[in-house]
Every structure is written in C-alpha cells, then in structure tokens.
Design an enzyme around this catalytic site. Sequence first.
Site, PDB file in Angstrom:
ATOM      1  CE  LYS A  83      -4.183  -1.886   2.080  1.00 11.94           C
ATOM      2  NZ  LYS A  83      -5.210  -1.758   3.107  1.00 11.94           N
ATOM      3  NE  ARG A 170       4.489  -5.569  18.910  1.00 16.63           N
ATOM      4  CZ  ARG A 170       4.585  -6.618  18.104  1.00 16.63           C
ATOM      5  NH1 ARG A 170       4.485  -7.828  18.597  1.00 16.63           N
ATOM      6  NH2 ARG A 170       4.759  -6.469  16.820  1.00 16.63           N
ATOM      7  NE  ARG A 174       4.719   0.368  12.269  1.00 16.13           N
ATOM      8  CZ  ARG A 174       4.094  -0.722  11.853  1.00 16.13           C
ATOM      9  NH1 ARG A 174       3.895  -1.716  12.668  1.00 16.13           N
ATOM     10  NH2 ARG A 174       3.666  -0.801  10.606  1.00 16.13           N
TER      11      ARG A 174
HETATM   12  P1  NDP Z   1       0.051  -3.834  10.066  1.00 13.85           P
HETATM   13  O1  NDP Z   1       0.893  -5.044   9.955  1.00 13.85           O
HETATM   14  O2  NDP Z   1       0.402  -2.634   9.266  1.00 13.85           O
HETATM   15  O3  NDP Z   1       0.005  -3.380  11.622  1.00 13.85           O
HETATM   16  C1  NDP Z   1      -0.170  -4.326  12.626  1.00 13.85           C
HETATM   17  C2  NDP Z   1      -0.405  -3.635  13.970  1.00 13.85           C
HETATM   18  O4  NDP Z   1      -0.640  -4.674  14.915  1.00 13.85           O
HETATM   19  C3  NDP Z   1       0.794  -2.841  14.455  1.00 13.85           C
HETATM   20  O5  NDP Z   1       0.349  -1.730  15.189  1.00 13.85           O
HETATM   21  C4  NDP Z   1       1.503  -3.853  15.365  1.00 13.85           C
HETATM   22  O6  NDP Z   1       2.270  -3.243  16.396  1.00 13.85           O
HETATM   23  C5  NDP Z   1       0.308  -4.526  15.996  1.00 13.85           C
HETATM   24  N1  NDP Z   1       0.686  -5.850  16.487  1.00 13.85           N
HETATM   25  C6  NDP Z   1       1.076  -6.934  15.775  1.00 13.85           C
HETATM   26  N2  NDP Z   1       1.353  -7.948  16.597  1.00 13.85           N
HETATM   27  C7  NDP Z   1       1.160  -7.503  17.871  1.00 13.85           C
HETATM   28  C8  NDP Z   1       1.279  -8.090  19.158  1.00 13.85           C
HETATM   29  N3  NDP Z   1       1.655  -9.357  19.301  1.00 13.85           N
HETATM   30  N4  NDP Z   1       0.974  -7.333  20.230  1.00 13.85           N
HETATM   31  C9  NDP Z   1       0.584  -6.054  20.098  1.00 13.85           C
HETATM   32  N5  NDP Z   1       0.444  -5.436  18.901  1.00 13.85           N
HETATM   33  C10 NDP Z   1       0.732  -6.152  17.803  1.00 13.85           C
HETATM   34  O7  NDP Z   1      -1.432  -4.327   9.762  1.00 13.85           O
HETATM   35  P2  NDP Z   1      -2.656  -3.440   9.220  1.00 13.85           P
HETATM   36  O8  NDP Z   1      -2.649  -2.134   9.935  1.00 13.85           O
HETATM   37  O9  NDP Z   1      -2.650  -3.438   7.753  1.00 13.85           O
HETATM   38  O10 NDP Z   1      -3.931  -4.291   9.679  1.00 13.85           O
HETATM   39  C11 NDP Z   1      -4.347  -4.373  11.043  1.00 13.85           C
HETATM   40  C12 NDP Z   1      -5.648  -5.161  11.116  1.00 13.85           C
HETATM   41  O11 NDP Z   1      -6.699  -4.439  10.498  1.00 13.85           O
HETATM   42  C13 NDP Z   1      -5.560  -6.499  10.388  1.00 13.85           C
HETATM   43  O12 NDP Z   1      -6.110  -7.490  11.203  1.00 13.85           O
HETATM   44  C14 NDP Z   1      -6.402  -6.312   9.160  1.00 13.85           C
HETATM   45  O13 NDP Z   1      -7.048  -7.503   8.790  1.00 13.85           O
HETATM   46  C15 NDP Z   1      -7.414  -5.266   9.614  1.00 13.85           C
HETATM   47  N6  NDP Z   1      -7.909  -4.470   8.483  1.00 13.85           N
HETATM   48  C16 NDP Z   1      -9.248  -4.461   8.222  1.00 13.85           C
HETATM   49  C17 NDP Z   1      -9.763  -3.710   7.184  1.00 13.85           C
HETATM   50  C18 NDP Z   1     -11.233  -3.736   6.912  1.00 13.85           C
HETATM   51  O14 NDP Z   1     -11.628  -3.383   5.808  1.00 13.85           O
HETATM   52  N7  NDP Z   1     -12.056  -4.087   7.864  1.00 13.85           N
HETATM   53  C19 NDP Z   1      -8.900  -2.901   6.325  1.00 13.85           C
HETATM   54  C20 NDP Z   1      -7.500  -2.965   6.696  1.00 13.85           C
HETATM   55  C21 NDP Z   1      -7.041  -3.730   7.735  1.00 13.85           C
HETATM   56  P3  NDP Z   1       3.841  -2.910  16.199  1.00 13.85           P
HETATM   57  O15 NDP Z   1       3.899  -1.605  15.464  1.00 13.85           O
HETATM   58  O16 NDP Z   1       4.370  -2.851  17.566  1.00 13.85           O
HETATM   59  O17 NDP Z   1       4.415  -4.041  15.384  1.00 13.85           O
END
Ligand code: NDP
Length: 470
Positions: A83, A170, A174
């Site tokens: 993206k 977390r 970021r």
């Molecule tokens: P990203 O990979 O860009 O971000 C993931 C986020 O989750 C980060 O903030 C990360 O934190 C956090 N995270 C991951 N693992 C952990 C953990 N073990 N503990 C705490 N925090 C954690 O993903 P996206 O932002 O693209 O997507 C996020 C969610 O939103 C997904 O589940 C996706 O399916 C959903 N989504 C839904 C949409 C819809 O249309 N309904 C559209 C887009 C997304 P850190 O920065 O610390 O790694």
Amino acid sequence: MRVDGYTKTIGLIGNPVEHTLSPIIHNGISERMDFSETIPNRKGNGSRSVYLPFQVQAEELQDAVKGAYALGVQGLNVTVPYKQLVMEYIEETDEAAAGIGAVNTLVRIQNGHGFRGYNTDWEGLRCQLQDDGISLKGKTVVILGAGGAARAVLYLCLTEAAEKVYILNRTLERAKELALEFGQMGRILPMKLQDAGRIEDTDLVVFQATSIGLYPNVKDVVLEEEAFYSRIAVGIDLIYNPAETRFMQLVEAGGGKAFNALKMLLYQGIRAYELWFDLKVPEAVASEILQELKARLYAGYRENLILIGFMGSGKTTVGRLLADRMDMEFLDTDALLEEKTGKTISEIFAAQGEEEFRRLETELLRELQGHLRNTVLSTGGGMPLREENAGLLKQLGKVVYMSASPEEIYSRLKDQDDRPLLQVEDPLGRIRSLMEERKSRYEAACDFALDTGGEAPGMLVERITKDMRQ
Ligand code: NDP
C-alpha cells in the site's frame, strides 16, 4: 459471468492474495448491475467487468503496475504489503491518500497516462460509521495499533473532528512517528499499549487496528484491562473474522457497544468500483453483497437457529444479539402467539389453561414449517414438553438448549410478575422442580446444549456460532 470484448479487467495486487474477499464484492457488483446502456452500440450482454487477484513479488511490483496499464486494466486494488510502496509507481495521488500515506486503489487516468492512487479504506470506515450511527465529532478516540490500517483510521478521526486521538501501540516509536507525520501533536497522543490504564477520559470510541484476534487466534486480544474497557462507549474492531472478536466481547462486558468492520471492507470495495467506472452502486446491491460476504465468512450461520430452555435462560437477549450480529431475523414464539391471539400469555393461561396454551404452541410450530428463513427463533420455556413439538422444532432448524442453574434463573426472574407458572409462594422451589421435570425433555429436543453459566450475552453468541460451525 459473461466475458466479451467490452468486459474490463480489474483486480487486486498483493502478496498473499489467496484469501481475498474482494472478488465477491467486485464481481458481485458487476453481476448485479445492468450496464447495457453505459456503452453505446454495445452488442451482446457481457459483464461490465471481471475482477481477478494477482499475486505479485515485491521486485516485480513496478512491472506489474506498468504491465497492467499497458494491458488496459481499468483499475486495481492494492493490499498488504504494497500500500505504501506502490505510491512510487503511480503518476498521481489523491489528497486523502497522500495524507494517509497509503494507497489501496489505482484508477486509470482518463486521457492521460498511468494510474492515480486513492485510499478507500478510510472512506469505507466512514460509510460504516454512518451506517452504524457512530459520530466521532468532539469525541476522544483511542486507536489500538499504528500500522497501515491505523493510518486510515487516524485520518478519518481528524477529518471527522474528533477532539483527541490516543494512539496506543506495542512499539511506541511507531505511534510517535505516526503522530509526527500527521503533524498534530497535542491532539494526537502516542502511548505505549500497556499504559492504556492511564487514560482517564470516558465515553471513548476505540478502534482495534492491530492484527491480534484474527481467525484462527480468536481468543487473543491486544489489551485485557477491565478498567480500560469500562470507559468505552463504542468499540470497533477492524477485524471481521471472527464475527465477534474477544475485543468486542470485552467492550460489551464493560457496557459498551461493539462492531466488527466487515462493512468497512464492503464499502472500501464499493467506493473503488465507483471510482473505476464513475458510477454509483445502489444501496440494494451493497446490502446483497454484505449478505454474501457474511454467508461466505461465517459459514453455517445461515440456517435457522432455534433457542430452547427454561424461562429466564437468556433466549430472548442472546437471540436478539445473535440475529443482529449475523443479520438474521429474530422471532419469539410467545410474541407470535400474543400477536396471533390478541391476548397476552398470562391472559391465555388464565382464561384457557396451560393445555390449551401448549396446543396453540404446536399449531404455531406447524404454521412456521417451511416459512422460516435465516431466523433466530426464541421459544417459550415449555415448548419442547410435547413430544410432537420437539420434532417440529428440529425440522425448523438447529436447536440449541440454553441451560442455567435454578438460582440464576430465580435471580433473573424474581422481579417479573408476568410469569404465570411462578405466581406461587415458593418460586425458587417451583423453578427447581419444573427444571428437574423438564431437563431430560430439553436435552432430548436439542442438537447441542449450552451452559449459560453466568456468561455475558456476547460471549454466548460467540460460543453458539462456534458450535454451529462444527
Ligand atoms: P500492520 O501489519 O500494518 O500493523 C499491525 C499492527 O498490529 C501494528 O500496530 C503492530 O504493532 C500490531 N501488532 C502486531 N502484533 C502484535 C502483538 N503481538 N501485540 C501487540 N500489537 C501487535 O497491519 P494493518 O494495519 O494493515 O492491519 C491491522 C488489522 O486491520 C488487520 O487485522 C487487518 O485484517 C485489519 N484491516 C481491516 C480492514 C477492513 O476493511 N475491515 C482494512 C485494513 C485492515 P507494532 O507496530 O508494535 O508491530
């Protein structure tokens, strides 16, 4: 779907793409809308468009975008992990997408060259909030997560005039970077996830934008703190599979309203289609596609579900919530009988006696045969007592027996005076003996039993839907 020489190609680029639901949305629109008049002199009745997923390797992303343009592809969706990267390979970027710093839709530039990038994720979420009656104006918002999805949520919060936005992540760095990038320090407050307890504001709107809790890890949640959940008025989980995440259950247990973001997915897709073909997708088409998405995602939820159990076991509360969550109709046999006879249940009991009431119940079940579709039916407590009724119930759908202890039932019912069977000196004793009498009947009549054991209605809904999948 008919493909002819006029059919336009649209699609998705990402990696992986196997689990995408977007073809349901875009091919669904194409199948449902009549485009015959939009192309003058068109011969035949081919589909307007066909949508295909393309798995692309990172080093080939630029070639993929160039090639798509050369092939006359009308538009593309872009998903994880491209993206942001894809922005390097397009000619123009829409203002919102530039503000968000991510593009999920490429639209072929008319009378020009290449693609223009848009972000329809934030618009999809905006449409969902409108649909669900949620306003962000003047609100304190918390975003859990600081990844790609959180960017779109943050942009929406600022556009919709939220007063203050906490970003809890977390990795604190970021969250800080995001706040800096959006340039509104003071209004945007980055924090570490585990500091959620320090937020003192109430009436919060919280977006769960991490990937925690996604199927199959449905028991996981990014934050457990009860005090935090008690401050939430509305919680929206961007995850839509499962239908009710653990985050949503905790929001409900804390007294807030909870939503998943399946509609966000739907509306981001619809908005992309509108951009590709410069048209408006009718609401009726959107709502049919939403049904189709639910049917695909929440397999097994579509048949009728019949709730049986003693009075006060939660059939109505849980049934309503379940119907709401699964977009099913909710019906209650007592309410249907009251409507049919023009009398309250107490009046029927008083004037005609229990035997006549049971006969009326059987009559109703017969009438419902073949007429229930996608319905949760809550039944009167004594419904399965007649053997004939037990058979009729099973023919209507999957039968769930909701059980609870006599003490729990008593505590729920003790202040109600519209229960004819409990108008006695020792209602708890009466509940005990009736339950003892009925237990084996309920067990024989059900497909599966659910001990409601003091659990919140949201949790019970999740358990029922899980059992139905097995
Ligand atoms: P990203 O990979 O860009 O971000 C993931 C986020 O989750 C980060 O903030 C990360 O934190 C956090 N995270 C991951 N693992 C952990 C953990 N073990 N503990 C705490 N925090 C954690 O993903 P996206 O932002 O693209 O997507 C996020 C969610 O939103 C997904 O589940 C996706 O399916 C959903 N989504 C839904 C949409 C819809 O249309 N309904 C559209 C887009 C997304 P850190 O920065 O610390 O790694």
